[in-house]
Design an enzyme around this catalytic site. Structure first.
Site, PDB file in Angstrom:
ATOM      1  N   HIS A  21       1.568   4.300  -2.950  1.00  0.00           N
ATOM      2  CA  HIS A  21       1.512   5.756  -2.798  1.00  0.00           C
ATOM      3  C   HIS A  21       2.686   6.416  -3.523  1.00  0.00           C
ATOM      4  CE1 HIS A  21      -1.912   6.615  -0.315  1.00  0.00           C
ATOM      5  NE2 HIS A  21      -1.539   5.797   0.653  1.00  0.00           N
ATOM      6  N   GLU A  79      -6.581   6.959  -0.935  1.00  0.00           N
ATOM      7  CA  GLU A  79      -6.429   5.695  -0.205  1.00  0.00           C
ATOM      8  C   GLU A  79      -7.002   4.532  -1.006  1.00  0.00           C
ATOM      9  OE1 GLU A  79      -4.723   4.987   2.767  1.00  0.00           O
ATOM     10  OE2 GLU A  79      -4.018   6.944   2.089  1.00  0.00           O
ATOM     11  N   HIS A 101       0.838  -1.210   0.000  1.00  0.00           N
ATOM     12  CA  HIS A 101       0.000   0.000   0.000  1.00  0.00           C
ATOM     13  C   HIS A 101       0.869   1.255   0.000  1.00  0.00           C
ATOM     14  CE1 HIS A 101      -3.543   2.464   1.327  1.00  0.00           C
ATOM     15  NE2 HIS A 101      -2.586   3.173   1.908  1.00  0.00           N
ATOM     16  N   GLU A 102       1.897   1.279   0.837  1.00  0.00           N
ATOM     17  CA  GLU A 102       2.766   2.455   0.924  1.00  0.00           C
ATOM     18  C   GLU A 102       3.594   2.634  -0.340  1.00  0.00           C
ATOM     19  OE1 GLU A 102       2.199   4.494   3.143  1.00  0.00           O
ATOM     20  OE2 GLU A 102       1.027   3.221   4.486  1.00  0.00           O
TER      21      GLU A 102
END
Length: 292
Positions: free
Chosen positions: A154, A225, A150-151
């Site tokens: 980003h 998100e 997930h990071e």
């Protein structure tokens, strides 16, 4: 991502106030015409210069600020690593390569009992992925991989740069409206006090409007998100991403009622809170969207 947003916004407000003070002291923000009124064209230019300077300086400082304020210990990937350090670096680098990043992010760990992780940095080539010791203790290997994916998503999505451009626009309006409001207030005091009142009012209104402007940034953060969740699912697999969110949900439910200020970066539990002030959507919604 919550930590990343918080420190970016905090740095932005501090930098914006500092630049405004410098501009006022050197006389670079002269937008009052000879009749004592406002030259709106000149004010818009001044506002854009101050606003975008503040956001880009905040972006440039984001990785350094995060390391200092969170006391992040950066792991040297060239050292002989063992245990969890080797596993984290391996995951970050493997997922970063899968995301098409040509420069590997710095990898760090910081001591905190909270279940937390964040990514920050001024560009894809100068980024940082940091995880808390609490996350490593609470989550299993698959969930940790989902969080890291997930990071990394980003970073691959360029979210910090996009947010910087958005923050620059918000800053421009903040500076513009703060100076109009300050000018209006200064008209109600004695002429000899007007410059001082005008200067102080600028700072007060700028901070107040920055807080209101942050609602726009929060809304963007919630939107991004979902994209990072999908990106994390593409990198680590949908099952691992869903599993990570489910573990975060189970942890947040377990911690409800206790005095915890931050439950996680992927999801600060928003139940009972106004979504306007949340950087993250509801966990159930995020899980359901991934399962669709």
């Amino acid at each position: 991502m919550g930590k990343r947003i918080f420190y970016f916004l905090l740095t932005n407000v501090l930098v914006l106030v500092t630049i405004s003070i410098i501009f006022s002291l050197i006389g670079g923000a002269n937008y009052i015409n000879a009749q004592g009124g406002i030259d709106f064209g000149a004010l818009l230019v001044v506002s854009a210069v101050i606003g975008f300077s503040g956001s880009f300086i905040s972006l440039a400082m984001s990785r350094w600020m995060a390391k200092k304020m969170m006391n992040v210990r950066v792991i040297d990937p060239d050292a002989s690593l063992t245990g969890y350090e080797r596993d984290i670096v391996e995951k970050v680098h493997r997922l970063s390569r899968a995301a098409g990043l040509t420069h590997m992010p710095e990898v760090g760990v910081y001591d905190s009992p909270e279940v937390n992780a964040f990514a920050t940095g001024p560009s894809k080539n100068r980024s940082l992925v940091a995880v808390s010791t609490g996350l490593l203790q609470e989550m299993d290997d698959d969930a940790v991989e989902g969080v890291i994916a997930h990071e990394v998503a980003h970073i691959a999505n360029g979210d910090m740069v996009t947010m910087t451009l958005l923050q620059g626009v918000v800053n421009t309006f903040v500076v513009f409206l703060a100076r109009i409001a300050a000018w209006a207030v200064s008209r109600f005091v004695k002429e000899e006090l007007a410059p001082i009142v005008h200067f102080i009012a600028i700072l007060v209104f700028q901070i107040a409007f920055s807080i209101l402007g942050s609602l726009v940034v929060f809304a963007y953060s919630r939107h991004r998100e979902y994209h990072a969740d999908r990106g994390g699912a593409d990198l680590a697999g949908r099952d691992k991403m869903v599993h990570a969110l489910q573990m975060l949900k189970a942890y947040s439910n377990r911690m409800q009622g206790e005095e915890q200020t931050a439950i996680s970066t992927l999801k600060i539990n928003n139940k009972g809170k106004s979504m306007l002030f949340s950087t993250h959507p509801d966990l159930d919604d995020r899980i359901n969207r991934l399962k669709m």
